[in-house]
Write a protein that holds these residues in place. Structure first.
Motif, PDB file in Angstrom:
ATOM      1  N   UNK A 118     -19.017   3.815  15.529  1.00  0.00           N
ATOM      2  CA  UNK A 118     -18.863   3.640  17.017  1.00  0.00           C
ATOM      3  C   UNK A 118     -18.597   2.227  17.433  1.00  0.00           C
ATOM      4  N   UNK A 119     -17.840   1.419  16.444  1.00  0.00           N
ATOM      5  CA  UNK A 119     -17.334   0.289  16.716  1.00  0.00           C
ATOM      6  C   UNK A 119     -18.133  -0.843  16.435  1.00  0.00           C
ATOM      7  N   UNK A 120     -17.752  -1.935  17.052  1.00  0.00           N
ATOM      8  CA  UNK A 120     -18.424  -3.119  16.816  1.00  0.00           C
ATOM      9  C   UNK A 120     -19.955  -3.401  17.540  1.00  0.00           C
ATOM     10  N   UNK A 123     -34.357   3.897  14.872  1.00  0.00           N
ATOM     11  CA  UNK A 123     -35.017   3.862  16.358  1.00  0.00           C
ATOM     12  C   UNK A 123     -34.477   2.525  16.941  1.00  0.00           C
ATOM     13  N   UNK A 124     -34.266   1.561  16.116  1.00  0.00           N
ATOM     14  CA  UNK A 124     -33.738   0.407  16.719  1.00  0.00           C
ATOM     15  C   UNK A 124     -32.273   0.488  17.416  1.00  0.00           C
ATOM     16  N   UNK A 125     -31.564   1.298  16.580  1.00  0.00           N
ATOM     17  CA  UNK A 125     -29.932   1.500  16.789  1.00  0.00           C
ATOM     18  C   UNK A 125     -29.992   2.321  18.025  1.00  0.00           C
ATOM     19  N   UNK A 132     -25.598   1.930  22.929  1.00  0.00           N
ATOM     20  CA  UNK A 132     -25.498   3.163  23.990  1.00  0.00           C
ATOM     21  C   UNK A 132     -24.492   4.263  23.121  1.00  0.00           C
ATOM     22  N   UNK A 133     -24.538   5.239  23.856  1.00  0.00           N
ATOM     23  CA  UNK A 133     -23.747   6.367  23.296  1.00  0.00           C
ATOM     24  C   UNK A 133     -22.490   6.463  23.844  1.00  0.00           C
ATOM     25  N   UNK A 134     -21.364   5.863  23.331  1.00  0.00           N
ATOM     26  CA  UNK A 134     -20.197   5.604  23.891  1.00  0.00           C
ATOM     27  C   UNK A 134     -19.190   6.956  24.280  1.00  0.00           C
ATOM     28  N   UNK A 135     -18.259   6.588  24.850  1.00  0.00           N
ATOM     29  CA  UNK A 135     -17.250   7.677  25.223  1.00  0.00           C
ATOM     30  C   UNK A 135     -16.542   7.640  23.931  1.00  0.00           C
ATOM     31  N   UNK A 136     -16.055   8.827  23.442  1.00  0.00           N
ATOM     32  CA  UNK A 136     -15.209   9.110  22.258  1.00  0.00           C
ATOM     33  C   UNK A 136     -14.073   9.395  22.263  1.00  0.00           C
ATOM     34  N   UNK A 175     -19.139   3.842  28.439  1.00  0.00           N
ATOM     35  CA  UNK A 175     -20.190   4.463  28.822  1.00  0.00           C
ATOM     36  C   UNK A 175     -19.943   5.084  30.194  1.00  0.00           C
ATOM     37  N   UNK A 176     -19.980   6.549  30.378  1.00  0.00           N
ATOM     38  CA  UNK A 176     -20.002   7.185  31.565  1.00  0.00           C
ATOM     39  C   UNK A 176     -18.887   6.623  32.520  1.00  0.00           C
ATOM     40  N   UNK A 177     -17.694   6.497  31.874  1.00  0.00           N
ATOM     41  CA  UNK A 177     -16.560   6.073  32.678  1.00  0.00           C
ATOM     42  C   UNK A 177     -16.505   4.587  32.783  1.00  0.00           C
ATOM     43  N   UNK A 178     -17.420   3.753  32.478  1.00  0.00           N
ATOM     44  CA  UNK A 178     -17.357   2.268  32.971  1.00  0.00           C
ATOM     45  C   UNK A 178     -17.573   1.558  31.444  1.00  0.00           C
TER      46      UNK A 178
END
Length: 290
Positions: free
Chosen positions: A108-110, A160-162, A167-171, A265-268
């Motif tokens: 999920x990237x950096x 849990x920490x992750x 955040x749950x990113x746009x994929x 995330x969510x378009x931003x």
């Protein structure tokens, strides 16, 4: 074909996988390459005939090497681990570079790598090997010197920490690019309100400036102000994939000055990571963009 040539051919089949493991463990391309090379040297010194599962054996060796590196790094590091911006992996915006795709599969990237920097070495190893590469806890336990149940707990704590920090990113890459392009257009146009519209209220910008230190800016207004400040520097930018997500490469007179990675995330834009350390930038392979 002699034994050494056979081993070399077999090792090459696993090289990209091993580098992916080491990179996620270390966040450093040079250290990951060193770990993979050391695994090859150890294979050459071992009784290969006694290895039933070469891929598993090599993954275990790389895991042990990475754990040692992380522990050594933790022992000598004075600043918090989470301040370190991992090495970015650069790929063409089209996403067609095979090695880039292989290294960044399931990533999920950096943003994730930044969170991983805050874990203990054992937590990081358990999480990476199990959650990313599906290595059984029975195989992870001997590497960290714990029981399988304890290894499971390490991965659970890390998970849990992750989940709490990343955040749950746009994929969808097309959607990522659309938002990044909107950010870039607003910054270039000096449009403060348009920047606020594309930035999440709690956006965080992290910048690694090399000997000039590290910088963290939080909040949409503060990050928008920084974007307008960067605009005054001038230069050019071109799209790229940075750790599998939409990013940008900045340059002045043909010299690379920055690598920007975005979390959408969510378009931003919810996070921006900027590598602007001249020494680290000089080590990056940008040939895939030519």
């Amino acid at each position: 074909m002699d034994q050494r040539e056979f081993l070399a051919d077999e090792f090459e089949k696993h090289r990209v996988h091993l580098k992916a493991v080491a990179y996620r463990m270390l966040g450093s391309l040079s250290e990951a390459e060193d770990a993979v090379q050391e695994a090859w040297l150890r294979l050459n010194r071992s009784d290969a005939d006694g290895i039933d599962n070469l891929g598993g054996w090599l993954t275990t060796v790389v895991g042990r090497l990475c754990l040692d590196i992380l522990r050594s790094r933790t022992a000598r590091r004075e600043e918090p681990l989470e301040e370190r911006l991992p090495d970015p992996i650069i790929g063409p915006a089209s996403g067609v570079d095979p090695e880039h795709e292989a290294l960044m599969a399931d990533s999920v990237g950096l943003a994730l790598l930044v969170v991983l920097e805050s874990l203990t070495p054992a937590e990081r190893l358990a999480f990476v090997l199990h959650d990313t590469f599906a290595i059984p806890f029975e195989d992870i336990a001997p590497i960290v010197g714990r029981s399988p149940a304890a290894a499971r707990q390490l991965a659970s704590r890390a998970r849990r920490r992750v989940r709490g920090a990343a955040p749950d990113p746009e994929r969808d890459r097309a959607r990522q690019r659309e938002v990044v392009d909107a950010f870039q257009a607003a910054a270039r146009g000096g449009d403060f309100q348009a920047l606020l519209a594309v930035l999440a209220p709690d956006v965080v910008l992290r910048a690694d400036l090399g000997i000039r230190g590290r910088k963290v800016v939080r909040g949409a207004e503060a990050v928008a102000g920084q974007a307008l400040l960067f605009r005054r520097v001038g230069g050019e930018s071109r799209p790229a994939l940075v750790n599998g997500t939409a990013g940008m490469i900045g340059s002045i007179n043909g010299r690379t000055t920055s690598v920007l990675s975005f979390v959408i995330v969510d378009g931003r834009v919810s996070a921006i990571d900027i590598l602007a350390d001249p020494d680290r930038l000089a080590d990056l392979d940008l040939s895939v963009l030519d």
